[in-house]
Motif scaffolding. Structure first.
Motif, PDB file in Angstrom:
ATOM      1  N   LEU A 155     -35.339  -7.118 -39.286  1.00 56.72           N
ATOM      2  CA  LEU A 155     -35.071  -7.332 -37.870  1.00 56.72           C
ATOM      3  C   LEU A 155     -34.546  -8.740 -37.626  1.00 56.72           C
ATOM      4  CD1 LEU A 155     -36.802  -4.729 -37.649  1.00 56.72           C
ATOM      5  CD2 LEU A 155     -37.761  -5.679 -35.547  1.00 56.72           C
ATOM      6  N   ALA A 156     -33.621  -8.861 -36.683  1.00 56.24           N
ATOM      7  CA  ALA A 156     -33.045 -10.162 -36.320  1.00 56.24           C
ATOM      8  C   ALA A 156     -32.712 -10.149 -34.836  1.00 56.24           C
ATOM      9  CB  ALA A 156     -31.790 -10.442 -37.142  1.00 56.24           C
ATOM     10  N   ALA A 157     -32.690 -11.340 -34.250  1.00 52.21           N
ATOM     11  CA  ALA A 157     -32.327 -11.461 -32.832  1.00 52.21           C
ATOM     12  C   ALA A 157     -30.845 -11.145 -32.656  1.00 52.21           C
ATOM     13  CB  ALA A 157     -32.633 -12.868 -32.335  1.00 52.21           C
ATOM     14  N   VAL A 158     -30.537 -10.279 -31.703  1.00 53.38           N
ATOM     15  CA  VAL A 158     -29.156  -9.888 -31.432  1.00 53.38           C
ATOM     16  C   VAL A 158     -28.601 -10.799 -30.335  1.00 53.38           C
ATOM     17  CG1 VAL A 158     -27.606  -8.012 -30.766  1.00 53.38           C
ATOM     18  CG2 VAL A 158     -29.766  -7.491 -31.950  1.00 53.38           C
ATOM     19  N   PRO A 159     -27.475 -11.480 -30.572  1.00 53.30           N
ATOM     20  CA  PRO A 159     -26.861 -12.275 -29.502  1.00 53.30           C
ATOM     21  C   PRO A 159     -26.536 -11.401 -28.290  1.00 53.30           C
ATOM     22  CG  PRO A 159     -25.881 -12.804 -31.627  1.00 53.30           C
ATOM     23  CD  PRO A 159     -26.737 -11.592 -31.850  1.00 53.30           C
ATOM     24  N   GLU A 202     -33.812  -7.394 -30.198  1.00 57.37           N
ATOM     25  CA  GLU A 202     -33.968  -7.304 -31.649  1.00 57.37           C
ATOM     26  C   GLU A 202     -33.123  -6.159 -32.183  1.00 57.37           C
ATOM     27  OE1 GLU A 202     -35.980  -9.114 -33.880  1.00 57.37           O
ATOM     28  OE2 GLU A 202     -36.389 -10.544 -32.272  1.00 57.37           O
ATOM     29  N   GLY A 203     -32.632  -6.321 -33.404  1.00 51.74           N
ATOM     30  CA  GLY A 203     -31.830  -5.268 -34.003  1.00 51.74           C
ATOM     31  C   GLY A 203     -31.784  -5.376 -35.504  1.00 51.74           C
ATOM     32  N   PHE A 211     -24.430  -5.915 -36.765  1.00 47.40           N
ATOM     33  CA  PHE A 211     -25.515  -5.210 -36.091  1.00 47.40           C
ATOM     34  C   PHE A 211     -25.129  -3.760 -35.836  1.00 47.40           C
ATOM     35  CE2 PHE A 211     -26.963  -9.521 -35.007  1.00 47.40           C
ATOM     36  CZ  PHE A 211     -28.329  -9.388 -35.248  1.00 47.40           C
ATOM     37  N   ILE A 212     -26.011  -2.853 -36.269  1.00 50.57           N
ATOM     38  CA  ILE A 212     -25.742  -1.425 -36.080  1.00 50.57           C
ATOM     39  C   ILE A 212     -26.707  -0.790 -35.071  1.00 50.57           C
ATOM     40  CG2 ILE A 212     -24.653  -1.110 -38.317  1.00 50.57           C
ATOM     41  CD1 ILE A 212     -27.291  -0.104 -39.427  1.00 50.57           C
ATOM     42  N   CYS A 213     -27.701  -1.549 -34.630  1.00 47.92           N
ATOM     43  CA  CYS A 213     -28.566  -1.089 -33.550  1.00 47.92           C
ATOM     44  C   CYS A 213     -29.251  -2.301 -32.929  1.00 47.92           C
ATOM     45  CB  CYS A 213     -29.606  -0.068 -34.025  1.00 47.92           C
ATOM     46  SG  CYS A 213     -30.891  -0.743 -35.092  1.00 47.92           S
ATOM     47  N   GLY A 214     -29.691  -2.139 -31.706  1.00 50.22           N
ATOM     48  CA  GLY A 214     -30.379  -3.218 -31.021  1.00 50.22           C
ATOM     49  C   GLY A 214     -31.129  -2.697 -29.812  1.00 50.22           C
ATOM     50  N   GLN A 215     -32.213  -3.356 -29.472  1.00 47.55           N
ATOM     51  CA  GLN A 215     -33.031  -2.960 -28.324  1.00 47.55           C
ATOM     52  C   GLN A 215     -33.371  -4.200 -27.498  1.00 47.55           C
ATOM     53  OE1 GLN A 215     -36.338  -0.964 -30.215  1.00 47.55           O
ATOM     54  NE2 GLN A 215     -35.242   0.971 -30.350  1.00 47.55           N
ATOM     55  N   PHE A 216     -33.197  -4.080 -26.187  1.00 49.61           N
ATOM     56  CA  PHE A 216     -33.476  -5.164 -25.246  1.00 49.61           C
ATOM     57  C   PHE A 216     -34.787  -4.852 -24.536  1.00 49.61           C
ATOM     58  CE2 PHE A 216     -31.931  -7.021 -20.893  1.00 49.61           C
ATOM     59  CZ  PHE A 216     -32.872  -8.039 -20.982  1.00 49.61           C
ATOM     60  N   HIS A 242     -36.074   4.080 -34.124  1.00 46.65           N
ATOM     61  CA  HIS A 242     -37.498   4.367 -34.255  1.00 46.65           C
ATOM     62  C   HIS A 242     -38.202   3.219 -34.981  1.00 46.65           C
ATOM     63  CE1 HIS A 242     -35.985   8.453 -33.530  1.00 46.65           C
ATOM     64  NE2 HIS A 242     -37.226   8.815 -33.256  1.00 46.65           N
ATOM     65  N   TYR A 243     -37.540   2.731 -36.024  1.00 47.76           N
ATOM     66  CA  TYR A 243     -38.157   1.681 -36.832  1.00 47.76           C
ATOM     67  C   TYR A 243     -38.278   0.374 -36.047  1.00 47.76           C
ATOM     68  CZ  TYR A 243     -39.137  -1.456 -40.704  1.00 47.76           C
ATOM     69  OH  TYR A 243     -39.731  -2.388 -41.524  1.00 47.76           O
ATOM     70  N   VAL A 244     -37.223   0.006 -35.332  1.00 50.05           N
ATOM     71  CA  VAL A 244     -37.263  -1.234 -34.546  1.00 50.05           C
ATOM     72  C   VAL A 244     -38.380  -1.163 -33.514  1.00 50.05           C
ATOM     73  CG1 VAL A 244     -36.013  -2.721 -32.932  1.00 50.05           C
ATOM     74  CG2 VAL A 244     -34.814  -1.737 -34.890  1.00 50.05           C
ATOM     75  N   LEU A 245     -38.463  -0.044 -32.803  1.00 50.42           N
ATOM     76  CA  LEU A 245     -39.510   0.112 -31.800  1.00 50.42           C
ATOM     77  C   LEU A 245     -40.892  -0.002 -32.440  1.00 50.42           C
ATOM     78  CD1 LEU A 245     -40.404   0.760 -28.915  1.00 50.42           C
ATOM     79  CD2 LEU A 245     -40.224   3.185 -29.483  1.00 50.42           C
TER      80      LEU A 245
END
Length: 303
Positions: A155-159, A202-203, A211-216, A242-245
Motif C-alpha cells: 500500500l502507498a499514498a495515492v497523490p 491509499e492504493g 497505481f491500479i487501484c485507490g480508495q479515498f 478488497h485487500y486495500v479495505l
C-alpha cells in the motif's frame, strides 16, 4: 425550555460544532465543518441550546424560489448530539420545509412528518466491528488470499491528482461520469481533509509503479467513510480493492476497537451485495422530497 435556533454560517461556532460531531455516535466525518465549508460554503444549521444537538441546513435562494438540496459528497444528514432534542429540531425542520419550494435530502425517517413531504426508502451499508462480527468474512477472506497470491500487496499514498484522474477515467469508461464541477469539488475536499488530518488516499501499484487501484477515506475516532475508489481490470482480477479495505480497517482497528465502516451504500442490489461481502448490513433511511417549483422549472430540477 429548549431553545432551537437557525444559525447562519457566520453565526456558527465551528469549534463547538466539530466537538458535537466528534462525540455523536451517528455522525460521519463528512459532517465536520471543514468538509462542509468546501462542499457548501454557505451552509447553516439548526442548533439546540449550546450545541447540545445540531442539524445541518443547505438552503439557498435562486430568483424567487428557495431550495434545500443536499450537496455532493454529503451522503446523509440527521440530528447529531443529545437525542432528547430530536422532537424540537424535527418540529423546527417541518416549519422550515413549509417555507421552501424545493426540498431534496436524505435523513432518518423519524424526523420527517407525512404530508406534504414525499419519503422514499433508501439504504446504505454499515460494518460495525464488535463482538460476534466475523472479520474478515469468508468471501472477503478468499479475495484477500487471491490478492496476496498476486504479490501486489504494497500500500502507498495515492497523490490527489492521480486519484481524481484515474477515477474520472473509470467512470467515463463505465458511462456514468461525474459532472466536471464534481471532480473539482472532490479534489478540493481531498486536499482539505488530508491537510486537516482526517482524510487519506491509499492504493496499490503494479510492477511498473503505476497505481491500479485507490480508495479515498475520511476518518474520525469510531467512524470511517469510503468517499470514492477506482480500480482497473488488473486490480479487479486480483480483488485488490478488497485487500486495500482489509488493510485499512485492520490498521484502524488496532487503535480503535469500535470502528464503524460506512460504505456509502446503494439501492442497487449488485452494489449493495458487494458491500455485504465485507459483512456490512443495511441501514435504512429516507429521501425527503418536495417540489413546489413552477412546472417549467421542474423539468430542470428534480430528485
Amino acid at each position: 425550555m429548549i431553545l432551537v435556533q437557525h444559525l447562519q454560517h457566520h453565526q456558527i461556532d465551528l469549534t463547538k460544532w466539530d466537538a458535537c460531531i466528534m462525540h455523536a455516535e451517528n455522525a460521519d466525518p463528512f459532517l465536520l465543518s471543514s468538509w462542509l465549508n468546501v462542499a457548501d460554503p454557505g451552509w447553516s444549521a439548526l442548533v439546540a441550546d449550546d450545541y447540545a444537538a445540531v442539524f445541518p441546513i443547505f438552503q439557498i435562494k435562486k430568483m424567487r424560489w428557495t431550495f434545500f438540496d443536499l450537496p455532493n459528497f454529503v451522503q446523509k444528514i440527521s440530528v447529531y448530539g443529545n437525542a432528547q432534542y430530536e422532537y424540537e429540531i424535527a418540529a423546527y425542520l417541518q416549519a422550515l420545509h413549509e417555507k421552501i419550494h424545493y426540498v431534496c435530502y436524505t435523513t432518518d425517517e423519524r424526523l420527517v412528518a407525512e404530508a406534504p413531504i414525499k419519503k422514499d426508502i433508501r439504504r446504505h451499508q454499515i460494518l460495525e466491528l464488535r463482538a460476534g462480527v466475523r472479520f474478515p468474512t469468508k468471501v472477503w477472506g478468499r479475495n484477500i488470499r487471491k490478492a496476496e497470491a498476486s504479490g501486489l500487496t504494497g500500500l502507498a499514498a495515492v497523490p490527489i491528482e492521480v486519484f481524481v484522474t484515474a477515477l474520472k477515467k473509470e467512470l467515463i469508461e463505465k458511462g456514468n461520469p461525474y459532472k466536471k464541477a464534481d471532480y473539482v469539488l472532490l479534489e478540493a475536499l481531498a486536499r482539505e481533509s488530508i491537510h486537516a488530518g482526517y482524510g487519506f488516499i491509499e492504493g496499490i501499484k503494479d510492477e511498473a509503479g503505476i497505481f491500479i487501484c485507490g480508495q479515498f477515506y475520511i476518518y474520525i475516532t469510531g467512524k470511517i467513510y469510503l468517499v470514492a475508489c477506482f480500480s482497473n481490470e488488473k486490480a479487479r482480477e486480483y480483488s485488490l480493492l478488497h485487500y486495500v479495505l482489509y488493510k485499512i480497517i485492520q490498521q484502524k482497528y488496532e487503535h480503535d476497537g469500535s470502528v464503524r465502516v460506512h460504505f456509502g451504500g446503494s439501492n442497487i442490489p449488485v452494489i449493495a451485495d458487494f458491500n455485504k461481502n465485507f459483512g456490512a448490513i443495511d441501514e435504512p433511511f429516507v429521501l425527503v422530497y418536495k417540489n413546489k417549483l413552477p412546472f417549467w422549472f421542474r423539468i430542470f430540477k428534480h430528485a
